[in-house]
Design a protein around this motif. Structure first.
Motif, PDB file in Angstrom:
ATOM      1  N   MET A 208      -7.293 -26.062  29.319  1.00  0.00           N
ATOM      2  CA  MET A 208      -8.307 -26.313  29.904  1.00  0.00           C
ATOM      3  C   MET A 208      -9.721 -26.567  29.414  1.00  0.00           C
ATOM      4  O   MET A 208     -10.417 -27.282  29.413  1.00  0.00           O
ATOM      5  CB  MET A 208      -8.645 -25.464  31.374  1.00  0.00           C
ATOM      6  N   LEU A 209     -10.143 -25.385  28.515  1.00  0.00           N
ATOM      7  CA  LEU A 209     -11.345 -25.241  27.681  1.00  0.00           C
ATOM      8  C   LEU A 209     -11.194 -26.552  26.665  1.00  0.00           C
ATOM      9  O   LEU A 209     -12.450 -27.097  26.311  1.00  0.00           O
ATOM     10  CB  LEU A 209     -11.144 -23.878  26.770  1.00  0.00           C
ATOM     11  N   SER A 210     -10.109 -26.671  25.995  1.00  0.00           N
ATOM     12  CA  SER A 210      -9.891 -27.922  25.400  1.00  0.00           C
ATOM     13  C   SER A 210     -10.149 -29.338  25.910  1.00  0.00           C
ATOM     14  O   SER A 210     -10.944 -30.318  25.054  1.00  0.00           O
ATOM     15  CB  SER A 210      -8.702 -28.066  24.359  1.00  0.00           C
ATOM     16  N   PHE A 211      -9.814 -29.653  27.100  1.00  0.00           N
ATOM     17  CA  PHE A 211     -10.323 -30.628  27.976  1.00  0.00           C
ATOM     18  C   PHE A 211     -11.863 -30.760  28.063  1.00  0.00           C
ATOM     19  O   PHE A 211     -12.348 -31.868  27.785  1.00  0.00           O
ATOM     20  CB  PHE A 211      -9.577 -30.742  29.179  1.00  0.00           C
TER      21      PHE A 211
ATOM     22  N   ASN B  49     -11.992 -30.802  22.258  1.00  0.00           N
ATOM     23  CA  ASN B  49     -11.765 -30.466  20.719  1.00  0.00           C
ATOM     24  C   ASN B  49     -10.264 -30.170  20.525  1.00  0.00           C
ATOM     25  O   ASN B  49      -9.988 -29.252  19.888  1.00  0.00           O
ATOM     26  CB  ASN B  49     -12.404 -29.283  20.347  1.00  0.00           C
ATOM     27  N   PHE B  50      -9.224 -30.765  21.062  1.00  0.00           N
ATOM     28  CA  PHE B  50      -8.095 -30.723  20.790  1.00  0.00           C
ATOM     29  C   PHE B  50      -7.714 -31.051  19.406  1.00  0.00           C
ATOM     30  O   PHE B  50      -8.583 -31.771  18.696  1.00  0.00           O
ATOM     31  CB  PHE B  50      -7.028 -31.939  21.540  1.00  0.00           C
ATOM     32  N   PRO B  51      -6.608 -30.336  18.714  1.00  0.00           N
ATOM     33  CA  PRO B  51      -6.510 -30.741  17.194  1.00  0.00           C
ATOM     34  C   PRO B  51      -6.145 -32.278  17.293  1.00  0.00           C
ATOM     35  O   PRO B  51      -5.962 -32.943  18.116  1.00  0.00           O
ATOM     36  CB  PRO B  51      -5.281 -29.785  16.833  1.00  0.00           C
ATOM     37  N   ALA B  52      -6.489 -32.672  15.882  1.00  0.00           N
ATOM     38  CA  ALA B  52      -6.040 -34.091  15.610  1.00  0.00           C
ATOM     39  C   ALA B  52      -4.538 -34.698  15.929  1.00  0.00           C
ATOM     40  O   ALA B  52      -4.562 -35.692  16.649  1.00  0.00           O
ATOM     41  CB  ALA B  52      -6.519 -34.447  14.100  1.00  0.00           C
ATOM     42  N   ASP B  53      -3.805 -33.673  15.886  1.00  0.00           N
ATOM     43  CA  ASP B  53      -2.424 -34.224  16.423  1.00  0.00           C
ATOM     44  C   ASP B  53      -1.852 -33.959  17.525  1.00  0.00           C
ATOM     45  O   ASP B  53      -0.649 -33.907  17.898  1.00  0.00           O
ATOM     46  CB  ASP B  53      -1.560 -33.841  15.058  1.00  0.00           C
TER      47      ASP B  53
ATOM     48  N   PRO C 211      -0.983 -34.130  21.415  1.00  0.00           N
ATOM     49  CA  PRO C 211      -0.868 -35.225  22.312  1.00  0.00           C
ATOM     50  C   PRO C 211      -1.612 -35.545  23.242  1.00  0.00           C
ATOM     51  O   PRO C 211      -1.818 -36.678  23.886  1.00  0.00           O
ATOM     52  CB  PRO C 211       0.462 -35.030  22.890  1.00  0.00           C
ATOM     53  N   TYR C 212      -2.645 -34.568  23.790  1.00  0.00           N
ATOM     54  CA  TYR C 212      -3.581 -34.875  24.836  1.00  0.00           C
ATOM     55  C   TYR C 212      -4.836 -35.408  24.164  1.00  0.00           C
ATOM     56  O   TYR C 212      -5.960 -35.512  25.093  1.00  0.00           O
ATOM     57  CB  TYR C 212      -3.687 -33.655  25.445  1.00  0.00           C
ATOM     58  N   ARG C 213      -5.145 -35.534  22.960  1.00  0.00           N
ATOM     59  CA  ARG C 213      -6.549 -35.594  21.953  1.00  0.00           C
ATOM     60  C   ARG C 213      -7.035 -36.772  22.787  1.00  0.00           C
ATOM     61  O   ARG C 213      -8.427 -37.082  22.825  1.00  0.00           O
ATOM     62  CB  ARG C 213      -6.276 -35.633  20.825  1.00  0.00           C
ATOM     63  N   GLY C 214      -6.318 -37.898  22.982  1.00  0.00           N
ATOM     64  CA  GLY C 214      -6.720 -39.013  23.413  1.00  0.00           C
ATOM     65  C   GLY C 214      -6.975 -39.284  24.870  1.00  0.00           C
ATOM     66  O   GLY C 214      -7.754 -40.312  25.275  1.00  0.00           O
ATOM     67  N   ILE C 215      -6.914 -38.237  25.714  1.00  0.00           N
ATOM     68  CA  ILE C 215      -7.048 -38.240  27.175  1.00  0.00           C
ATOM     69  C   ILE C 215      -8.543 -37.963  27.504  1.00  0.00           C
ATOM     70  O   ILE C 215      -9.065 -36.733  27.048  1.00  0.00           O
ATOM     71  CB  ILE C 215      -5.976 -37.337  27.845  1.00  0.00           C
ATOM     72  N   ILE C 216      -9.089 -38.821  28.097  1.00  0.00           N
ATOM     73  CA  ILE C 216     -10.424 -38.589  28.387  1.00  0.00           C
ATOM     74  C   ILE C 216     -10.579 -38.167  30.121  1.00  0.00           C
ATOM     75  O   ILE C 216     -10.466 -38.821  30.876  1.00  0.00           O
ATOM     76  CB  ILE C 216     -11.471 -40.014  28.219  1.00  0.00           C
ATOM     77  N   PRO C 217     -10.807 -36.944  30.323  1.00  0.00           N
ATOM     78  CA  PRO C 217     -10.985 -36.667  31.711  1.00  0.00           C
ATOM     79  C   PRO C 217     -12.180 -37.445  32.492  1.00  0.00           C
ATOM     80  O   PRO C 217     -11.815 -37.889  33.570  1.00  0.00           O
ATOM     81  CB  PRO C 217     -11.379 -35.043  31.614  1.00  0.00           C
ATOM     82  N   ILE C 218     -13.317 -37.298  32.025  1.00  0.00           N
ATOM     83  CA  ILE C 218     -14.264 -38.026  32.849  1.00  0.00           C
ATOM     84  C   ILE C 218     -15.304 -38.534  31.859  1.00  0.00           C
ATOM     85  O   ILE C 218     -15.543 -37.835  30.639  1.00  0.00           O
ATOM     86  CB  ILE C 218     -15.209 -37.248  33.536  1.00  0.00           C
ATOM     87  N   PRO C 219     -15.502 -39.896  31.350  1.00  0.00           N
ATOM     88  CA  PRO C 219     -16.427 -40.205  30.348  1.00  0.00           C
ATOM     89  C   PRO C 219     -17.884 -39.755  30.446  1.00  0.00           C
ATOM     90  O   PRO C 219     -18.404 -39.459  31.553  1.00  0.00           O
ATOM     91  CB  PRO C 219     -16.444 -41.904  30.827  1.00  0.00           C
ATOM     92  N   ASN C 220     -18.256 -38.876  29.238  1.00  0.00           N
ATOM     93  CA  ASN C 220     -19.482 -38.308  29.382  1.00  0.00           C
ATOM     94  C   ASN C 220     -20.255 -38.647  28.297  1.00  0.00           C
ATOM     95  O   ASN C 220     -21.102 -37.669  27.737  1.00  0.00           O
ATOM     96  CB  ASN C 220     -19.214 -36.802  29.602  1.00  0.00           C
TER      97      ASN C 220
END
Length: 345
Positions: free
Chosen positions: A145-148, A152-156, A158-167
């Motif tokens: 949750m904090l990373s979303f 700041n997910f690590p580069a590798d 799998p969730y790094r490319g997910i955008i919860p809400i554009p901000n």
């Protein structure tokens, strides 16, 4: 931190208790009136709890309650006390609270709980996963949750490319976050991540002050908070006099005595029922054991206790759990407390 007699801030926790004679609509209407009163009187925040499959409580979706309350108030902070993480996906929590923060900037709080707030079967119905019910994966959920929120997910990951809400890549949609606790566990997350912390003293009265002191003394500043933000949460019943407060406290004392003797489905008692009830031997024992779960007394008695607690627990805010069986008495109590503590309405 120095606490003086004028420094105590007050907030309210609403668990959506359905009083006898009321349906869900009336219960929600009463909550709306109460949060509007709290807004008018200068209370700091008004939170909604999350409970499921509870016979007398309608607060199943804090996010919806928050959206409604914020739209019907002007200044008061509104939030969840809390979102019970095992029932939710971290991504959905982030999406919901980012939207709320976008709708009501500077007014949204997210309280985070480690429990389900319900029974195992209902937890399974909420998540549709036996593994989610039987395993403890709160730390993974929490940090996901904090990373979303922080992107700041690590580069590798799998969730790094997910955008919860554009901000726009900033942190403007992160609500003020608090860990909830009733033991020694949740406080460590608040300490290490620099979050606010709320202790539910009605669940573990003997731990409240030592755990809140530990939080204050061990707190690690973070991007969320530069200093500790501790809150003491309690069930409080007050009135003009000690005698009147004892009478008004009859229903909550009886309700909790019944809960602790296995009667979890009885409706919340009326004042008349509580005053006439003959306690069984087991109920008497439960009532005596529950005494420390409540703060009961006339306004001067209660004010003295709250100021003492603020000093001992090293907090400047007390959150009152709404447990009055009479709406007029509830409103009168909040007005008296606001006057006593010089809240700025």
């Amino acid at each position: 931190m120095s606490i003086n007699n004028k420094d105590i801030k007050l907030s309210i926790l609403d668990i959506g208790t359905k009083l006898q004679g009321n349906d869900a609509s009336q219960t929600l209407k009463d909550s709306t009136e109460r949060v509007q009163l709290a807004d008018e009187l200068g209370y700091s925040r008004y939170w909604f709890a999350e409970h499921h499959n509870a016979a007398n409580q309608v607060s199943t979706s804090p996010e919806l309650m928050i959206a409604h309350a914020a739209a019907h108030t002007k200044r008061i902070r509104v939030g969840a006390g809390g979102i019970m993480m095992p029932n939710h996906s971290p991504l959905k929590v982030v999406e919901n609270f980012s939207l709320l923060k976008a709708l009501h900037p500077e007014r949204i709080d997210l309280g985070i709980g480690r429990a389900t707030g319900t029974d195992h079967l209902t937890a399974y119905a909420l998540r549709r996963s036996k593994e989610a019910v039987t395993s403890y994966d709160f730390p993974e959920q929490f940090y996901e949750m904090l990373s979303f929120f922080q992107r700041n997910f690590p580069a590798d990951h799998p969730y790094r490319g997910i955008i919860p809400i554009p901000n726009g890549g900033n942190h403007s949609l992160i609500p003020d976050m608090y860990m909830l606790g009733s033991s020694t566990g949740g406080v460590e997350f608040a300490i290490n991540e620099g979050l606010g912390f709320v202790f539910a003293s009605h669940l573990a009265p003997h731990l409240a002050i030592p755990v809140l002191k530990r939080y204050h003394n061990k707190f690690k500043p973070s991007a969320h908070n530069s200093e500790p933000k501790g809150i003491f949460s309690t069930i409080l019943i007050t009135a003009e006099t000690d005698e009147e407060a004892e009478y008004l406290a009859g229903p909550v004392e009886l309700y909790w005595a019944k809960l602790h003797t296995g009667d979890i489905h009885s409706p919340f008692p009326t004042l008349e029922e509580a005053s006439k009830h003959v306690y069984s031997v087991n109920e008497k024992a439960a009532r005596a054991q529950n005494k420390d779960r409540f703060i009961i007394g006339g306004i001067q008695t209660v004010a003295e206790k709250l100021r003492h607690i603020g000093k001992e627990a090293m907090v400047d805010e007390v959150m009152i759990m709404e447990f009055y069986s009479d709406k007029k008495a509830s409103h009168n109590a909040y007005r008296m407390l606001a006057k006593e503590f010089n809240l700025k309405g």
